[in-house]
Design an enzyme around this catalytic site. Structure first.
Site, PDB file in Angstrom:
ATOM      1  N   GLY A  72       7.329  -7.464   2.830  1.00 20.86           N
ATOM      2  CA  GLY A  72       6.990  -6.087   2.485  1.00 20.86           C
ATOM      3  C   GLY A  72       7.468  -5.065   3.497  1.00 20.86           C
ATOM      4  O   GLY A  72       8.011  -5.402   4.551  1.00 20.86           O
ATOM      5  N   GLN A  73       7.228  -3.808   3.178  1.00 26.69           N
ATOM      6  CA  GLN A  73       7.717  -2.702   3.996  1.00 26.69           C
ATOM      7  C   GLN A  73       7.148  -2.702   5.403  1.00 26.69           C
ATOM      8  O   GLN A  73       7.868  -2.526   6.383  1.00 26.69           O
ATOM      9  CB  GLN A  73       7.364  -1.363   3.332  1.00 26.69           C
ATOM     10  CG  GLN A  73       8.275  -0.926   2.210  1.00 26.69           C
ATOM     11  CD  GLN A  73       8.080   0.561   1.951  1.00 26.69           C
ATOM     12  OE1 GLN A  73       8.754   1.409   2.527  1.00 26.69           O
ATOM     13  NE2 GLN A  73       7.131   0.874   1.089  1.00 26.69           N
ATOM     14  N   ILE A  74       5.828  -2.849   5.508  1.00 30.12           N
ATOM     15  CA  ILE A  74       5.201  -2.806   6.833  1.00 30.12           C
ATOM     16  C   ILE A  74       5.717  -3.964   7.681  1.00 30.12           C
ATOM     17  O   ILE A  74       6.076  -3.778   8.850  1.00 30.12           O
ATOM     18  CB  ILE A  74       3.671  -2.846   6.718  1.00 30.12           C
ATOM     19  CG1 ILE A  74       3.151  -1.572   6.049  1.00 30.12           C
ATOM     20  CG2 ILE A  74       3.031  -3.005   8.096  1.00 30.12           C
ATOM     21  CD1 ILE A  74       1.667  -1.580   5.768  1.00 30.12           C
TER      22      ILE A  74
ATOM     23  N   ARG B 153      -2.134  -0.302  -4.394  1.00 30.45           N
ATOM     24  CA  ARG B 153      -2.826   0.498  -5.399  1.00 30.45           C
ATOM     25  C   ARG B 153      -1.793   1.223  -6.261  1.00 30.45           C
ATOM     26  O   ARG B 153      -0.912   1.915  -5.745  1.00 30.45           O
ATOM     27  CB  ARG B 153      -3.757   1.510  -4.722  1.00 30.45           C
ATOM     28  CG  ARG B 153      -4.618   2.327  -5.689  1.00 30.45           C
ATOM     29  CD  ARG B 153      -5.630   3.142  -4.925  1.00 30.45           C
ATOM     30  NE  ARG B 153      -6.435   3.993  -5.784  1.00 30.45           N
ATOM     31  CZ  ARG B 153      -7.457   4.741  -5.352  1.00 30.45           C
ATOM     32  NH1 ARG B 153      -7.780   4.740  -4.070  1.00 30.45           N
ATOM     33  NH2 ARG B 153      -8.135   5.483  -6.182  1.00 30.45           N
TER      34      ARG B 153
ATOM     35  N   ARG C 186     -10.149   2.536  -6.832  1.00 29.37           N
ATOM     36  CA  ARG C 186     -10.300   1.790  -5.586  1.00 29.37           C
ATOM     37  C   ARG C 186     -11.072   0.494  -5.825  1.00 29.37           C
ATOM     38  O   ARG C 186     -10.784  -0.536  -5.219  1.00 29.37           O
ATOM     39  CB  ARG C 186     -11.010   2.655  -4.535  1.00 29.37           C
ATOM     40  CG  ARG C 186     -11.120   1.987  -3.156  1.00 29.37           C
ATOM     41  CD  ARG C 186     -11.746   2.945  -2.144  1.00 29.37           C
ATOM     42  NE  ARG C 186     -11.984   2.269  -0.873  1.00 29.37           N
ATOM     43  CZ  ARG C 186     -11.076   2.148   0.085  1.00 29.37           C
ATOM     44  NH1 ARG C 186      -9.870   2.637  -0.098  1.00 29.37           N
ATOM     45  NH2 ARG C 186     -11.374   1.536   1.214  1.00 29.37           N
TER      46      ARG C 186
ATOM     47  N   ASN D 104      -7.746  -7.680  -4.536  1.00 29.97           N
ATOM     48  CA  ASN D 104      -7.395  -8.169  -3.205  1.00 29.97           C
ATOM     49  C   ASN D 104      -8.455  -9.094  -2.612  1.00 29.97           C
ATOM     50  O   ASN D 104      -8.169  -9.862  -1.688  1.00 29.97           O
ATOM     51  CB  ASN D 104      -7.143  -6.994  -2.262  1.00 29.97           C
ATOM     52  CG  ASN D 104      -5.760  -6.412  -2.455  1.00 29.97           C
ATOM     53  OD1 ASN D 104      -4.784  -7.142  -2.550  1.00 29.97           O
ATOM     54  ND2 ASN D 104      -5.671  -5.101  -2.515  1.00 29.97           N
TER      55      ASN D 104
ATOM     56  N   GLY E 188      -4.115  -4.989   5.267  1.00 29.13           N
ATOM     57  CA  GLY E 188      -4.051  -4.846   3.815  1.00 29.13           C
ATOM     58  C   GLY E 188      -5.309  -4.181   3.284  1.00 29.13           C
ATOM     59  O   GLY E 188      -6.429  -4.567   3.618  1.00 29.13           O
ATOM     60  N   ASN E 189      -5.148  -3.176   2.453  1.00 26.22           N
ATOM     61  CA  ASN E 189      -6.285  -2.376   1.984  1.00 26.22           C
ATOM     62  C   ASN E 189      -6.968  -2.967   0.752  1.00 26.22           C
ATOM     63  O   ASN E 189      -6.331  -3.675  -0.028  1.00 26.22           O
ATOM     64  CB  ASN E 189      -5.799  -0.953   1.664  1.00 26.22           C
ATOM     65  CG  ASN E 189      -5.586  -0.148   2.915  1.00 26.22           C
ATOM     66  OD1 ASN E 189      -6.377  -0.216   3.847  1.00 26.22           O
ATOM     67  ND2 ASN E 189      -4.495   0.608   2.958  1.00 26.22           N
TER      68      ASN E 189
ATOM     69  N   ASP F 193      -5.175   5.635  11.850  1.00 22.90           N
ATOM     70  CA  ASP F 193      -5.988   6.840  11.745  1.00 22.90           C
ATOM     71  C   ASP F 193      -6.230   7.442  13.129  1.00 22.90           C
ATOM     72  O   ASP F 193      -6.214   8.669  13.306  1.00 22.90           O
ATOM     73  CB  ASP F 193      -7.321   6.504  11.073  1.00 22.90           C
ATOM     74  CG  ASP F 193      -7.127   5.730   9.780  1.00 22.90           C
ATOM     75  OD1 ASP F 193      -6.402   6.223   8.907  1.00 22.90           O
ATOM     76  OD2 ASP F 193      -7.693   4.634   9.664  1.00 22.90           O
TER      77      ASP F 193
ATOM     78  N   HIS G 194     -11.640   2.696   6.469  1.00 20.33           N
ATOM     79  CA  HIS G 194     -10.246   3.127   6.358  1.00 20.33           C
ATOM     80  C   HIS G 194     -10.025   3.627   4.935  1.00 20.33           C
ATOM     81  O   HIS G 194      -9.464   2.944   4.081  1.00 20.33           O
ATOM     82  CB  HIS G 194      -9.293   1.987   6.701  1.00 20.33           C
ATOM     83  CG  HIS G 194      -7.849   2.363   6.562  1.00 20.33           C
ATOM     84  ND1 HIS G 194      -7.268   3.343   7.317  1.00 20.33           N
ATOM     85  CD2 HIS G 194      -6.872   1.897   5.744  1.00 20.33           C
ATOM     86  CE1 HIS G 194      -5.993   3.469   6.977  1.00 20.33           C
ATOM     87  NE2 HIS G 194      -5.732   2.597   6.014  1.00 20.33           N
TER      88      HIS G 194
END
Length: 325
Positions: free
Chosen positions: A14-16, A92, A98, A105, A130-131, A159, A187
């Site tokens: 993935g991107q991150i 998302r 949410r 997840n 991961g959110n 943050d 978060h």
């Protein structure tokens, strides 16, 4: 040559992770004399994309990169690991609540928590990005009963650095001249970036800025920064999230600077009246690899209300996934 250290990264295609892996391989986390083994976990359909990332890592000929393990099996990825970056999570999508994201997840982090419990080092440091990160971390903790809860944290460092950046820009100083910023809670857009104890070149931050800026600009800017990044570039934060992940794990490994603290989401011990059984962001100091919540800070009514709002949100999230705890 030191013995190689195992580092697991999930969602490795993935991107991150693309912004994270090359920095890990270059030694940014553990230093220029510590070889590493990267253990990369992806879902089966993404393994071919991950092979391309592995090609690039190999093409860099990093002297510290001893070995790369690529797998779609959590127990293989976490086998003996000392550090685990749990980056992979379903994103998302438009129209998704949410709560929907949380439920989708939750299963991922239950499986990963069990695998970590079975095969990871007993002193592993597990960082969940991961959110929804706080509650995903809670799920992982709950499914790893043989690991100490202190082995787990969730990332609010992005943050935190967003808050530092906003204050530094407002005051016309360097980020290194900012101390004791805090981000409390979840978060999410409910999070509370707090300047009541922050210092700017040794002076109280709130004596240098207007209260209206703090309440009406600073707080919502930090809370909604991720959304603004998506609007601007069409994709979510990746490089800044990877930077924050390295910063978080580096502070956890090497300790915080004297006289300063950072923000990390950790299992609550009841500090500031926050219920135990939640993973909640507190101001922390780290010494000898141990995360210690900063105790005894005065919390005014304005702040107390926001701390409670975050606690209530995290309780609601916990209730939604209680079958996995």
């Amino acid at each position: 040559m030191k013995t190689p250290v195992d580092i697991a990264v999930t969602g490795a295609a993935g991107q991150i992770s693309y912004s994270l892996l090359f920095r890990l391989a270059a030694g940014e986390l553990l230093g220029p004399d510590q070889p590493i083994i990267l253990r990369l976990l992806e879902i089966t359909p993404a393994l071919s994309a991950l092979e391309g990332v592995v090609m690039e890592l190999n093409d860099c000929a990093y002297p510290l990169l001893h070995k790369i393990v690529v797998t779609d099996k959590p127990k293989v990825a976490f086998d003996g690991v000392d550090y685990a970056f749990l980056v992979g999570a379903k994103p998302r999508k438009q129209g998704m609540l949410r709560s929907d994201l949380l439920l989708q997840n939750a299963e991922i982090f239950a499986v990963q928590g069990k695998a970590l419990n079975d095969v990871a080092s007993r002193h592993v440091k597990v960082l969940v990005t991961g959110n929804p990160a706080n509650t995903n971390a809670l799920i992982a903790v709950s499914n790893a009963p043989d690991l100490a809860p202190e082995c787990f944290s969730a990332m609010t460092m992005l943050d935190h650095t967003r808050a530092v950046s906003q204050l530094a820009e407002k005051c016309g100083v360097r980020s290194t001249e900012i101390k004791n910023v805090m981000v409390w809670g979840n978060h999410s857009c409910t999070q509370y970036p707090d300047l009541h104890h922050a210092k700017v070149k040794g002076l109280d931050a709130l004596s240098l800025v207007e209260n209206s800026w703090f309440v009406d600009e600073f707080i919502p800017t930090v809370q909604n920064r991720g959304t603004e990044v998506i609007k601007a570039r069409g994709q979510s934060s990746a490089a800044s999230a990877a930077n924050a992940a390295i910063a978080h794990m580096s502070k956890w490994e090497h300790g915080t600077d004297p006289g300063d603290w950072v923000s990390m989401a950790v299992p609550s011990d009841g500090s500031y009246g926050i219920a135990e059984g939640l993973v909640y962001s507190f101001p922390v100091m780290v010494e000898d690899g141990r995360i210690n919540i900063v105790k005894g800070l005065d919390i005014n009514d304005f702040s107390r209300e926001r701390l409670r709002l975050n606690e209530a949100e995290l309780k609601d999230e916990r209730e939604a996934i209680k079958h996995l705890l």
